[in-house]
Design a protein around this motif. Structure first.
Motif, PDB file in Angstrom:
ATOM      1  N   GLY A 186     -37.535 -91.138  67.569  1.00 24.28           N
ATOM      2  CA  GLY A 186     -37.984 -90.605  68.847  1.00 24.28           C
ATOM      3  C   GLY A 186     -37.473 -89.193  69.019  1.00 24.28           C
ATOM      4  O   GLY A 186     -37.470 -88.397  68.079  1.00 24.28           O
ATOM      5  N   ILE A 187     -37.023 -88.876  70.207  1.00 21.24           N
ATOM      6  CA  ILE A 187     -36.594 -87.511  70.506  1.00 21.24           C
ATOM      7  C   ILE A 187     -35.090 -87.389  70.280  1.00 21.24           C
ATOM      8  O   ILE A 187     -34.281 -87.965  71.003  1.00 21.24           O
ATOM      9  N   PHE A 188     -34.739 -86.648  69.245  1.00 22.09           N
ATOM     10  CA  PHE A 188     -33.349 -86.388  68.888  1.00 22.09           C
ATOM     11  C   PHE A 188     -33.149 -84.878  68.865  1.00 22.09           C
ATOM     12  O   PHE A 188     -33.815 -84.191  68.086  1.00 22.09           O
ATOM     13  N   PRO A 189     -32.272 -84.345  69.695  1.00 24.03           N
ATOM     14  CA  PRO A 189     -32.039 -82.898  69.653  1.00 24.03           C
ATOM     15  C   PRO A 189     -31.525 -82.444  68.292  1.00 24.03           C
ATOM     16  O   PRO A 189     -30.514 -82.938  67.795  1.00 24.03           O
ATOM     17  N   THR A 190     -32.262 -81.532  67.666  1.00 22.60           N
ATOM     18  CA  THR A 190     -31.859 -80.912  66.407  1.00 22.60           C
ATOM     19  C   THR A 190     -32.197 -79.430  66.500  1.00 22.60           C
ATOM     20  O   THR A 190     -32.823 -78.974  67.461  1.00 22.60           O
ATOM     21  N   GLU A 191     -31.818 -78.687  65.503  1.00 20.70           N
ATOM     22  CA  GLU A 191     -32.153 -77.263  65.484  1.00 20.70           C
ATOM     23  C   GLU A 191     -33.659 -77.051  65.451  1.00 20.70           C
ATOM     24  O   GLU A 191     -34.169 -76.034  65.916  1.00 20.70           O
ATOM     25  N   LEU A 192     -34.396 -78.030  64.932  1.00 19.47           N
ATOM     26  CA  LEU A 192     -35.846 -77.909  64.821  1.00 19.47           C
ATOM     27  C   LEU A 192     -36.540 -77.963  66.174  1.00 19.47           C
ATOM     28  O   LEU A 192     -37.576 -77.342  66.376  1.00 19.47           O
ATOM     29  N   ASN A 193     -35.967 -78.687  67.127  1.00 17.89           N
ATOM     30  CA  ASN A 193     -36.681 -78.898  68.397  1.00 17.89           C
ATOM     31  C   ASN A 193     -35.892 -78.511  69.639  1.00 17.89           C
ATOM     32  O   ASN A 193     -36.332 -78.769  70.766  1.00 17.89           O
ATOM     33  N   ARG A 194     -34.734 -77.891  69.471  1.00 14.65           N
ATOM     34  CA  ARG A 194     -33.859 -77.659  70.617  1.00 14.65           C
ATOM     35  C   ARG A 194     -34.512 -76.783  71.687  1.00 14.65           C
ATOM     36  O   ARG A 194     -34.373 -77.022  72.882  1.00 14.65           O
ATOM     37  N   VAL A 195     -35.273 -75.771  71.270  1.00 14.46           N
ATOM     38  CA  VAL A 195     -35.955 -74.908  72.244  1.00 14.46           C
ATOM     39  C   VAL A 195     -36.976 -75.706  73.032  1.00 14.46           C
ATOM     40  O   VAL A 195     -37.095 -75.566  74.254  1.00 14.46           O
ATOM     41  N   LEU A 196     -37.712 -76.573  72.344  1.00  7.42           N
ATOM     42  CA  LEU A 196     -38.704 -77.415  73.017  1.00  7.42           C
ATOM     43  C   LEU A 196     -38.064 -78.293  74.087  1.00  7.42           C
ATOM     44  O   LEU A 196     -38.584 -78.429  75.199  1.00  7.42           O
ATOM     45  N   LEU A 197     -36.915 -78.873  73.784  1.00  6.67           N
ATOM     46  CA  LEU A 197     -36.302 -79.822  74.706  1.00  6.67           C
ATOM     47  C   LEU A 197     -35.730 -79.136  75.931  1.00  6.67           C
ATOM     48  O   LEU A 197     -35.473 -79.806  76.941  1.00  6.67           O
ATOM     49  N   ASP A 198     -35.543 -77.833  75.885  1.00  2.88           N
ATOM     50  CA  ASP A 198     -35.084 -77.085  77.047  1.00  2.88           C
ATOM     51  C   ASP A 198     -36.233 -76.596  77.920  1.00  2.88           C
ATOM     52  O   ASP A 198     -36.014 -75.892  78.910  1.00  2.88           O
ATOM     53  N   PRO A 200     -40.161 -77.315  80.083  1.00  3.18           N
ATOM     54  CA  PRO A 200     -40.793 -78.370  80.896  1.00  3.18           C
ATOM     55  C   PRO A 200     -41.351 -79.507  80.054  1.00  3.18           C
ATOM     56  O   PRO A 200     -41.359 -80.662  80.479  1.00  3.18           O
ATOM     57  N   ARG A 201     -41.819 -79.195  78.868  1.00  2.00           N
ATOM     58  CA  ARG A 201     -42.321 -80.238  77.984  1.00  2.00           C
ATOM     59  C   ARG A 201     -41.209 -81.205  77.593  1.00  2.00           C
ATOM     60  O   ARG A 201     -41.418 -82.419  77.488  1.00  2.00           O
ATOM     61  N   GLY A 202     -40.014 -80.680  77.365  1.00  2.60           N
ATOM     62  CA  GLY A 202     -38.890 -81.539  77.066  1.00  2.60           C
ATOM     63  C   GLY A 202     -38.552 -82.447  78.235  1.00  2.60           C
ATOM     64  O   GLY A 202     -38.186 -83.613  78.055  1.00  2.60           O
ATOM     65  N   HIS A 203     -38.702 -81.919  79.460  1.00  2.48           N
ATOM     66  CA  HIS A 203     -38.461 -82.741  80.647  1.00  2.48           C
ATOM     67  C   HIS A 203     -39.457 -83.892  80.707  1.00  2.48           C
ATOM     68  O   HIS A 203     -39.100 -85.021  81.069  1.00  2.48           O
TER      69      HIS A 203
END
Length: 253
Positions: A186-198, A200-203
């Motif tokens: 599922g959604i695991f914060p990594t260097e690959l997706n950290r910007v995305l999770l910060d 509105p889409r991450g919310h």
């Protein structure tokens, strides 16, 4: 039951993110682990961590887009350890871009790493596993193996194909002692997706996760150890989703 002592594991893409957590988890469970990626420096760093856990390793960089590179990795592992029992295909890339704007070279590069890179690993290491009549292959799928995410069509298509490849190889190789499965994180914060999770889409992703949090990379390790162990001898062609309930959830907020 899940002791991996005397097993040899190769984790391609094993120096960062989920791959790194899985590599260290397999070492903690007793396996000798070779964590490989394109850059030599993180390979060296991972080797030190694996050796600190009391396991053997090799300091070998590799590139999943280069078949000769993976063949060299395989050959050096066999020359040193005499066998390979576990393969984790964890290398992956993504790029957010609208499909109409996605050039073919970008599409092809994502497919080359995520899908063809996984295929190359399965072919090269799978041949030896079939000769041994024993092997555990763990591919890294995704939630996008099942559902679409806006703006990442190439990634979604590649991971859907990884799921199909996993099932196909399970059918081809299951009667020869080689089990082929996948983990869909599922959604695991990594260097690959950290910007995305910060963003509105991450919310929105957080809202859709019933546990109201994202995962920690260590929470994938138990599933990987199970799929790598002898205890998974009748688990074949399975895509194990570890997502805090995301795929089970409808509109709940």
């Amino acid at each position: 039951m899940f002791d991996l002592t005397a097993k040899v594991a190769v984790v391609v893409g094993g120096t960062s993110g989920l791959g790194k957590a899985i590599a260290l988890g397999l070492a903690a469970a007793g396996a000798d682990v070779i964590a490989s990626s394109r850059s030599q420096a993180p390979v060296e760093e991972m080797a030190l961590e694996i050796e600190a856990a009391g396991r053997r390793t090799l300091r070998l960089a590799s590139d999943v887009t280069d078949r000769q590179s993976l063949e060299a990795l395989h050959d050096q592992v066999i020359d040193t350890f005499g066998a390979v029992h576990i393969l984790v295909n964890a290398a992956g890339i993504t790029k957010r871009i609208e499909t109409l704007d996605c050039p073919e070279d970008l599409w092809n590069s994502i497919m080359n790493v995520n899908l063809k890179g996984t295929l190359r690993g399965c072919q090269i290491f799978g041949k030896t596993m079939l000769a041994q009549k024993y092997g555990r292959i763990i591919n890294i799928a995704s939630l996008s193996t099942y559902v679409a995410f806006n703006g990442v069509a190439a990634y979604c298509a590649s991971k859907a194909a990884v799921g199909a490849l996993t099932r196909s190889l399970a059918v081809e190789w299951g009667d020869q002692g080689v089990c082929v499965n996948a983990i869909a994180p599922g959604i695991f914060p990594t260097e690959l997706n950290r910007v995305l999770l910060d963003s509105p889409r991450g919310h929105e992703l957080l809202l859709r996760t019933p546990m109201h949090r994202f995962g920690n990379v260590e929470e994938v390790v138990g599933a990987a150890i199970y799929l790598a162990s002898c205890q998974s001898s009748f688990t074949n062609g399975e895509i194990l989703t570890i997502d805090g309930g995301y795929m089970a959830s409808g509109v709940n907020q």
